[in-house]
Design a protein around this motif. Structure first.
Motif, short mmCIF file in Angstrom:
data_model
loop_
_atom_site.label_atom_id
_atom_site.label_comp_id
_atom_site.label_asym_id
_atom_site.label_seq_id
_atom_site.Cartn_x
_atom_site.Cartn_y
_atom_site.Cartn_z
N VAL A 102 -9.05 -5.15 -4.31
CA VAL A 102 -8.35 -6.24 -3.93
C VAL A 102 -9.11 -7.53 -3.46
O VAL A 102 -9.09 -8.76 -3.83
CB VAL A 102 -7.29 -5.88 -2.80
N ILE A 103 -10.15 -7.24 -2.63
CA ILE A 103 -11.16 -8.44 -2.39
C ILE A 103 -11.97 -9.02 -3.36
O ILE A 103 -12.09 -9.93 -3.59
CB ILE A 103 -12.17 -7.75 -1.20
N LEU A 104 -12.28 -7.90 -4.54
CA LEU A 104 -12.99 -8.62 -5.34
C LEU A 104 -12.27 -9.19 -6.47
O LEU A 104 -12.87 -9.92 -7.41
CB LEU A 104 -13.85 -7.28 -6.13
N GLU A 105 -10.96 -8.94 -6.49
CA GLU A 105 -10.02 -9.81 -7.52
C GLU A 105 -9.81 -11.34 -6.99
O GLU A 105 -9.47 -12.05 -7.47
CB GLU A 105 -8.99 -8.95 -7.96
N GLN A 106 -9.82 -11.59 -5.55
CA GLN A 106 -9.48 -12.70 -4.91
C GLN A 106 -10.72 -13.77 -5.41
O GLN A 106 -11.96 -13.51 -5.34
CB GLN A 106 -9.39 -12.56 -3.43
N ARG A 127 -8.33 -12.56 7.45
CA ARG A 127 -7.12 -11.58 7.71
C ARG A 127 -7.25 -10.26 7.20
O ARG A 127 -6.98 -9.30 7.87
CB ARG A 127 -5.82 -12.40 7.53
N GLN A 128 -7.42 -10.22 5.82
CA GLN A 128 -7.47 -8.99 4.95
C GLN A 128 -8.78 -8.09 5.61
O GLN A 128 -8.61 -6.75 5.88
CB GLN A 128 -7.60 -9.03 3.96
N ILE A 162 -9.88 -2.73 11.25
CA ILE A 162 -8.97 -2.03 12.27
C ILE A 162 -8.44 -0.89 11.63
O ILE A 162 -8.62 0.35 12.28
CB ILE A 162 -7.59 -3.03 12.78
N MET A 163 -8.12 -0.82 10.30
CA MET A 163 -7.78 0.56 9.67
C MET A 163 -8.78 1.45 9.68
O MET A 163 -8.54 2.66 9.87
CB MET A 163 -7.49 0.04 8.21
#
Length: 114
Positions: free
Chosen positions: A45-49, A55-56, A62-63
């Motif tokens: 998800v991070i690399l596609e943005q 926030r993510q 935290i997760m």
């Protein structure tokens, strides 16, 4: 994946020796497997943005903390079923395995745990 399956079989075998040790081993392996699965999903998800989303990233941190501290905390309350020492041992052995496997990787290969 093969590593997790082998570790689960080791945990099942340890349950015949001692229920708390085997139970802790299995809980630790499951927690690490979930963490590795979610880590891969997060990285895709991070690399596609196009931009970095703080926030993510904070949610990811935290997760990760919950997935590491949660099983250890649970094991201190349920020591008759889950040994905190074996949960910690699984986490520690996983880090040693990752370190040793990354020692022998070629330059340019990914060092993200799989």
């Amino acid at each position: 994946m093969k590593y997790s399956v082998v570790a689960l079989f080791i945990g099942i075998a340890l349950m015949f020796v001692s229920l708390p040790i085997g139970g802790g081993f299995i809980v630790g392996v499951i927690a690490l497997s979930v963490l590795k699965f979610l880590r891969k999903k997060f990285y895709t998800v991070i690399l596609e943005q196009e931009t970095f989303n703080v926030r993510q990233y904070i949610g990811y941190v935290i997760m990760t903390m919950i997935l590491i501290i949660g099983p250890l905390g649970l094991s201190f309350f349920m020591q008759d079923i889950i040994s905190p020492y074996s949960v910690f041992a699984v986490f520690f052995l996983d880090r040693i395995y990752l370190y040793l496997s990354n020692l022998f990787k070629k330059e340019g290969e990914s060092h993200v745990s799989s």
